[in-house]
Write a protein that holds these residues in place. Structure first.
Motif, PDB file in Angstrom:
ATOM      1  N   GLY A 136     -27.585 -12.201 -49.646  1.00 24.84           N
ATOM      2  CA  GLY A 136     -26.448 -13.050 -49.431  1.00 24.84           C
ATOM      3  C   GLY A 136     -26.472 -13.874 -48.111  1.00 24.84           C
ATOM      4  N   LYS A 137     -25.935 -14.810 -48.179  1.00 23.85           N
ATOM      5  CA  LYS A 137     -26.005 -16.195 -46.956  1.00 23.85           C
ATOM      6  C   LYS A 137     -25.008 -15.847 -45.971  1.00 23.85           C
ATOM      7  N   GLU A 138     -23.790 -15.332 -46.436  1.00 23.90           N
ATOM      8  CA  GLU A 138     -22.805 -15.340 -45.671  1.00 23.90           C
ATOM      9  C   GLU A 138     -22.023 -13.701 -45.654  1.00 23.90           C
ATOM     10  N   GLY A 139     -22.664 -12.727 -45.438  1.00 21.08           N
ATOM     11  CA  GLY A 139     -22.168 -11.550 -45.875  1.00 21.08           C
ATOM     12  C   GLY A 139     -20.749 -11.317 -45.122  1.00 21.08           C
ATOM     13  N   ASP A 140     -19.847 -11.095 -46.081  1.00 24.43           N
ATOM     14  CA  ASP A 140     -18.660 -11.134 -45.300  1.00 24.43           C
ATOM     15  C   ASP A 140     -17.657 -10.530 -46.521  1.00 24.43           C
ATOM     16  N   ALA A 141     -16.852  -9.335 -46.257  1.00 20.59           N
ATOM     17  CA  ALA A 141     -15.896  -8.869 -47.183  1.00 20.59           C
ATOM     18  C   ALA A 141     -14.977  -8.239 -46.516  1.00 20.59           C
ATOM     19  N   GLY A 142     -14.190  -7.428 -47.103  1.00 13.86           N
ATOM     20  CA  GLY A 142     -13.180  -6.448 -46.373  1.00 13.86           C
ATOM     21  C   GLY A 142     -12.257  -5.749 -47.406  1.00 13.86           C
ATOM     22  N   ILE A 177      -3.562  -1.876 -52.475  1.00 10.40           N
ATOM     23  CA  ILE A 177      -4.920  -1.972 -51.875  1.00 10.40           C
ATOM     24  C   ILE A 177      -5.820  -2.961 -52.339  1.00 10.40           C
ATOM     25  N   GLU A 178      -6.496  -3.832 -51.766  1.00  8.00           N
ATOM     26  CA  GLU A 178      -7.273  -4.931 -52.380  1.00  8.00           C
ATOM     27  C   GLU A 178      -8.800  -4.905 -51.880  1.00  8.00           C
ATOM     28  N   LEU A 179      -9.531  -5.259 -52.522  1.00  6.57           N
ATOM     29  CA  LEU A 179     -11.065  -5.281 -52.251  1.00  6.57           C
ATOM     30  C   LEU A 179     -11.467  -6.874 -52.048  1.00  6.57           C
ATOM     31  N   GLN A 180     -11.802  -7.096 -50.730  1.00  6.77           N
ATOM     32  CA  GLN A 180     -11.823  -8.713 -50.795  1.00  6.77           C
ATOM     33  C   GLN A 180     -13.096  -9.371 -51.550  1.00  6.77           C
ATOM     34  N   ALA A 181     -12.635 -10.757 -52.085  1.00  7.23           N
ATOM     35  CA  ALA A 181     -13.681 -11.346 -52.586  1.00  7.23           C
ATOM     36  C   ALA A 181     -14.207 -12.452 -51.670  1.00  7.23           C
ATOM     37  N   HIS A 182     -15.413 -12.788 -51.374  1.00  7.37           N
ATOM     38  CA  HIS A 182     -15.519 -13.595 -50.374  1.00  7.37           C
ATOM     39  C   HIS A 182     -16.908 -14.644 -50.532  1.00  7.37           C
ATOM     40  N   GLY A 183     -17.342 -14.766 -51.734  1.00  5.08           N
ATOM     41  CA  GLY A 183     -18.338 -15.596 -51.911  1.00  5.08           C
ATOM     42  C   GLY A 183     -19.544 -14.910 -51.643  1.00  5.08           C
ATOM     43  N   THR A 184     -19.726 -13.744 -51.312  1.00  6.16           N
ATOM     44  CA  THR A 184     -20.954 -12.702 -51.116  1.00  6.16           C
ATOM     45  C   THR A 184     -20.871 -11.673 -52.210  1.00  6.16           C
ATOM     46  N   HIS A 185     -22.322 -11.298 -52.793  1.00 11.82           N
ATOM     47  CA  HIS A 185     -22.166  -9.975 -53.703  1.00 11.82           C
ATOM     48  C   HIS A 185     -22.090  -8.985 -52.796  1.00 11.82           C
ATOM     49  N   VAL A 186     -20.935  -8.255 -53.197  1.00 15.00           N
ATOM     50  CA  VAL A 186     -20.772  -6.861 -52.672  1.00 15.00           C
ATOM     51  C   VAL A 186     -20.410  -5.638 -53.608  1.00 15.00           C
ATOM     52  N   SER A 187     -20.844  -4.660 -53.313  1.00 14.80           N
ATOM     53  CA  SER A 187     -20.595  -3.506 -54.309  1.00 14.80           C
ATOM     54  C   SER A 187     -19.789  -2.403 -53.541  1.00 14.80           C
ATOM     55  N   ASN A 199      -9.929 -11.648 -55.042  1.00 13.77           N
ATOM     56  CA  ASN A 199      -9.765 -10.204 -54.543  1.00 13.77           C
ATOM     57  C   ASN A 199      -9.364  -9.425 -55.864  1.00 13.77           C
ATOM     58  N   VAL A 200      -9.752  -7.971 -55.913  1.00 14.17           N
ATOM     59  CA  VAL A 200      -9.168  -7.024 -56.798  1.00 14.17           C
ATOM     60  C   VAL A 200      -8.324  -6.234 -56.288  1.00 14.17           C
ATOM     61  N   ALA A 201      -7.348  -5.802 -57.027  1.00 19.84           N
ATOM     62  CA  ALA A 201      -6.083  -4.985 -56.383  1.00 19.84           C
ATOM     63  C   ALA A 201      -5.894  -3.804 -57.219  1.00 19.84           C
ATOM     64  N   THR A 202      -5.241  -2.765 -56.515  1.00 17.85           N
ATOM     65  CA  THR A 202      -5.061  -1.441 -57.260  1.00 17.85           C
ATOM     66  C   THR A 202      -3.724  -1.972 -57.952  1.00 17.85           C
ATOM     67  N   GLU A 224     -21.261  -1.463 -63.289  1.00 24.93           N
ATOM     68  CA  GLU A 224     -22.856  -1.196 -63.704  1.00 24.93           C
ATOM     69  C   GLU A 224     -23.176   0.119 -63.046  1.00 24.93           C
ATOM     70  N   ASP A 225     -23.577   0.908 -63.857  1.00 30.05           N
ATOM     71  CA  ASP A 225     -24.155   2.132 -63.492  1.00 30.05           C
ATOM     72  C   ASP A 225     -23.323   2.859 -62.234  1.00 30.05           C
ATOM     73  N   GLY A 226     -22.196   2.827 -62.576  1.00 37.46           N
ATOM     74  CA  GLY A 226     -20.963   3.733 -61.873  1.00 37.46           C
ATOM     75  C   GLY A 226     -20.512   2.974 -60.570  1.00 37.46           C
ATOM     76  N   VAL A 227     -21.061   1.646 -60.359  1.00 40.90           N
ATOM     77  CA  VAL A 227     -20.735   0.983 -59.291  1.00 40.90           C
ATOM     78  C   VAL A 227     -19.771  -0.458 -59.701  1.00 40.90           C
ATOM     79  N   LEU A 228     -18.886  -0.693 -58.949  1.00 40.35           N
ATOM     80  CA  LEU A 228     -18.078  -1.966 -58.929  1.00 40.35           C
ATOM     81  C   LEU A 228     -18.728  -2.862 -58.096  1.00 40.35           C
ATOM     82  N   HIS A 229     -18.903  -3.935 -58.834  1.00 39.86           N
ATOM     83  CA  HIS A 229     -19.604  -5.346 -58.143  1.00 39.86           C
ATOM     84  C   HIS A 229     -18.610  -6.373 -58.372  1.00 39.86           C
ATOM     85  N   PHE A 230     -19.054  -7.156 -57.244  1.00 42.44           N
ATOM     86  CA  PHE A 230     -18.507  -8.728 -57.414  1.00 42.44           C
ATOM     87  C   PHE A 230     -19.504  -9.593 -57.038  1.00 42.44           C
TER      88      PHE A 230
END
Length: 929
Positions: free
Chosen positions: A811-817, A909-919, A789-792, A777-783
């Protein structure tokens, strides 16, 4: 064809070793060996080529030159470079035999070559190196319309008796341009036997030939020439015309003086001088006077003095210049005598001359000029007095101020500004204290301000607090920032509440200067803060600009507190002060203000401009500056504001800044600024390359316009051509959709053991899950916090990865990687989660057990704001920069899936999904070797 001369070759070849003159190697082999390294690019290569040519025989030289091809049919650069260089080489000491061989070879080639351009080149070689033996061959070309000029120049350069005779013989029947070329050559030689032949051609209607003949005759300086040259100059009334007859006559006189015929030269110069009294003849008159002075300057002093008072400024200035070597006390008095009867411009010129040449003997006349001269003369006399007397004139000049006119006062002011008299401050202050003339008061105040006279502050305060006229009071206020001392701060703080609004800014500036000049700045700052707090609410805001100018955390806290005040006036004053804050410590507060919705457009624009300025001067990494500027761009409310952000990005040479500016190359209102930013970032950093860079620069070239556009296009194209063809940065995320990305299937070890059909089925299911949790959305990748996870799609070994990320504020538990080679992970934290150790910050290798896992420092931006990772992975080691700060330094990444094994050599390469909204945004990768 090479036509320029390489005089530096002579210096280079003096040190060349001596080789055997000839060898028996076949000519074609010797020529091939020589030309293989031509044109020579280094001194050593040139030396080697000259040594090779020394072994060439006459026939070898001829064969080399016969390799010249007609223009457009081959490349003659190697032959021309080598031959031209050698034509100078043979002129150096000890190369007489080589010169003879070279001339013979060149003459043989001249006879054999048929192309006129190549013949001309060989003639030029003979011009460089030829001697009397070349005359017979060269004179044949004097009647050749195409080669006449080259042949004539070559003979003139050879300069022997037979060369001159050949030119004279050819002149008799020469026509048109050929005759002009021959006459010029004879003039260059100054060949005396040519005088009669040239006189015979003098009476011609061809102006070019007449000019060449007159020039040649003037160069020869023969005794029979004078009547003819005089008649020619007289016919044009001793001014300069198309035939340069006057110039030839003048040159003839100078030539006679040079060859010792001074009596005749002086007679001609005197005749010229007497015959050129009109203004339109001034240049000839000056030339004649110069020669007369050159022959006997002492004899011409009276003439020069008279000329120095002439009404014609060109002649006058020439006479004054010629008089310089003869200037003494007697001459100075002669110049000064009767000076005041002359025109004003003459008086000015002579007075300026006295000053420039330090003629102290005429000081009485200079002082008289101050009494009786016109305003312009008086002003010049002031400058002259300053030059002659120096600092001793200070008191005299100040004393003259009261009775002087406006123009003279200005000259006195200029003179006092350059004086270094240590008594000047006291003299000026004393003069101001006793002065009542408003115009003179203003002048004295301006002088004190420009000289920075601190001791004048009490007098200036008296003027401010008294009943002085408006213009004087205004000058006094304006002087304060230039003269105040640290000790004046209490008085300034007392003055500030009492100053009217039109003068408050000068008092505020002065207070800032007073603090900044103090050796005990901390106490001064404390005094300003205390005074601000003690002041009543009606005057408190007057201290905000002072606090803004001196800066510091304590001052910032005080002013920032009023940005939320319930009084609109206080809010505006505080906001304005924060926007102009002198230190980078105001950055967080300005960021906060820029995000406020309730603020009038004037305040918002001030904050916007202040934030751009503060970001520029802040001592923070450029990656962080780019993040701030991008956030500011998003809050911009006008085209001009957006342009200012794009322009500010130019100073931050990062790949992200380049690509962000590149997004606006299609925007009609922003494309010019965006193009300039893209161009300047890219051209200054050759490490930034790849398909996106090339695409953007190509687009920039099409947008350029204006007088320098052609030059800039060439620079950009050259930059593109020099960039590596392979590799560089590529975008892993296109900003539109999930192309290039896939859902996560198991871990690398499990995936490797799966059958292809099982892996495909699992991938299909994973992709379905991915689309439920990941979106663009608007040039940003959102979870959205749901899913995996999403992977290349691609796999990578060694690489440099840039990625912007942001954890949601809610977010209640800000966590990604970010997983590297399919392995967890470069950690992303909400640093407030101290219960899980997140206070250490993001960017560490969280899953390491044996090697360091925590980052070196906390470099996270506040939750809900963008951050930038730069991750470098080489072999099994990882380096991470967070917002430009090094947080992980070359640490081994352990294999989380099997700690007995090293990290996988290549993986996704992966963008981690961890229950928090991350962009995530701007994900760019450069593969490394």
């Amino acid at each position: 064809m090479i036509k320029s001369i390489y005089p530096f070759f002579v210096l280079l070849i003096l040190q060349l070793p001596v080789y055997a003159q000839l060898d028996n190697t076949p000519a074609d082999q010797k020529i091939a060996a020589l030309l293989a390294k031509q044109p020579a690019e280094t001194t050593d290569a040139l030396n080697e080529a000259m040594a090779q040519l020394e072994r060439f025989s006459e026939s070898d030289i001829s064969a080399l030159l016969r390799q010249l091809t007609p223009p457009g049919k081959g490349d003659n650069a190697g032959v021309e470079y080598a031959a031209n260089s050698y034509s100078y080489h043979v002129l150096t000491a000890g190369k007489a035999a080589q010169r003879v061989t070279f001339i013979k070879g060149a003459l043989a080639a001249l006879n054999a070559i048929t192309d006129n351009d190549n013949k001309g080149f060989v003639i030029q070689l003979l011009q460089n190196a030829g001697d009397d033996t070349a005359v017979e061959a060269l004179k044949r070309y004097l009647n050749d319309d195409y080669l006449n000029e080259k042949a004539a120049r070559a003979l003139a350069r050879i300069g022997t008796e037979s060369a001159g005779a050949a030119l004279v013989a050819a002149l008799q029947d020469a026509t048109d341009q050929s005759a002009v070329n021959i006459a010029n050559a004879l003039g260059f030689m100054a060949y005396k036997p040519a005088e009669q032949a040239l006189l015979a051609r003098l009476h011609t209607s061809d102006k070019s030939l007449r000019k060449a003949v007159l020039y040649a005759l003037s160069r020869i300086g023969g005794p029979g020439t004078e009547p003819f040259l005089r008649e020619a100059a007289d016919e044009v009334d001793y001014v300069y015309d198309a035939t340069d007859a006057t110039a030839a006559y003048v040159n003839y006189a100078y030539r006679l003086a040079a060859i010792g015929e001074t009596a005749t030269a002086e007679k001609i110069a005197a005749r010229l001088f007497r015959s050129t009294k009109q203004d339109y003849q001034v240049h000839t008159r000056i030339a004649a006077l110069r020669l007369l002075t050159q022959i006997d300057g002492n004899k011409r002093v009276n003439t020069l003095v008279k000329g120095a008072k002439d009404d014609n400024s060109i002649y006058r200035n020439a006479a004054l210049t010629l008089l310089v070597p003869h200037l003494d006390e007697r001459t100075s008095r002669q110049l000064a005598k009767g000076m005041f009867k002359a025109d004003e411009s003459v008086q000015v010129a002579i007075l300026r001359y006295f000053g420039d040449h330090r003629s102290t003997s005429v000081l009485p006349e200079v002082r008289r000029a101050l009494d009786v001269g016109t305003p312009e003369v008086c002003a010049t006399a002031v400058s002259t007095l300053q030059k002659l007397v120096g600092d001793e004139a200070t008191g005299e000049l100040i004393g003259m101020l009261r009775e002087s006119d406006k123009e003279t006062r200005a000259a006195i002011k200029d003179a006092l500004l350059i004086t270094e008299n240590p008594e000047l401050p006291a003299l000026l202050t004393e003069a101001l204290a006793g002065e009542n003339d408003p115009e003179l008061q203003v002048l004295l105040i301006e002088l004190l301000a420009q000289k920075g006279v601190g001791s004048s502050v009490p007098v200036i305060f008296e003027i401010i607090q008294g009943n002085a006229p408006v213009q004087v009071k205004t000058a006094a206020y304006q002087a304060l920032p230039q003269v105040v001392r640290p000790s004046d701060l209490p008085d300034l703080l007392d003055l500030l509440p009492a100053a009217s609004s039109e003068y408050a800014s000068q008092v505020q500036q002065a207070a800032v200067v007073s603090v900044n000049r103090s050796s005990n700045r901390a106490d001064q700052v404390t005094a300003v803060i205390a005074r601000c707090r003690k002041s009543d609410m009606t005057s408190r805001s007057l201290f905000f600009p002072v606090l803004s100018g001196i800066g510091g955390e304590e001052a910032l806290a005080l002013v920032a507190g009023y940005a939320d005040h319930n009084d609109p006036g206080m809010r505006r004053a505080a906001t304005s002060a924060l926007a102009k804050w002198s230190g980078a410590e105001a950055l967080p507060k300005l960021i906060e203000l820029s995000r406020r919705k309730v603020m009038d457009s004037t305040q918002r624009d001030a904050v916007f401009k202040g934030l751009i300025r503060i970001v520029g001067l802040a001592n923070i990494p450029i990656e962080q500056k780019v993040l701030h500027l991008r956030d500011l761009f998003d809050s911009a409310e006008s085209v001009e504001q957006r342009r200012s952000v794009l322009a500010a990005l130019e100073a931050n040479k990062t790949y992200n800044a380049l690509l962000f500016a590149g997004k606006f190359l299609d925007d009609e209102q922003l494309k010019a600024t965006a193009a300039n930013t893209v161009m300047n970032i890219a051209l200054e950093n050759k490490e930034l390359y790849g398909p996106d860079v090339t695409r953007l620069l190509t687009k920039v070239m099409a947008l350029l316009s204006g007088s320098e556009s052609s030059y800039l296009r060439e620079a950009i194209q050259k930059h593109i051509d020099e960039l590596p063809r392979d590799g560089g940065y590529t975008s892993l995320f296109n900003g539109r959709d999930l192309t290039g990305w896939k859902g996560l299937v198991a871990n690398p070890i499990e995936r490797a053991s799966m059958r292809p059909e099982a892996l495909a089925a699992a991938q299909e299911k994973a992709d379905e899950i991915m689309r439920q949790g990941w979106y663009v959305e608007d040039g940003v990748l959102h979870f959205n916090g749901k899913g995996d996870n999403v992977a290349t799609v691609g796999q990578y070994a060694n690489f440099e990865l840039w990625v912007d990320w942001k954890l949601a504020k809610e977010g209640k538990e800000g966590d990604a990687g970010i997983y590297l080679r399919g392995t967890p992970q470069v950690q992303i934290w909400d640093t407030s989660r101290v219960d899980v150790g997140a206070q250490v910050g993001s960017g560490g290798l969280y899953n390491n057990e044996r090697n360091p896992r925590d980052p070196l420092k906390v470099a996270d931006n506040p939750l809900g704001e963008w951050n930038t990772f730069r991750i470098i992975m080489v072999d099994d080691r990882v380096t991470v920069y967070l917002n430009g700060e090094l947080v992980t330094d070359n640490v081994v990444l352990e294999n989380y899936w099997n700690r007995t094994l090293p990290i996988f050599p290549m993986e996704q390469i992966e963008l981690q999904a961890h229950g928090t909204h991350v962009s995530y945004r701007d994900i760019h990768l450069r593969e490394l070797p």
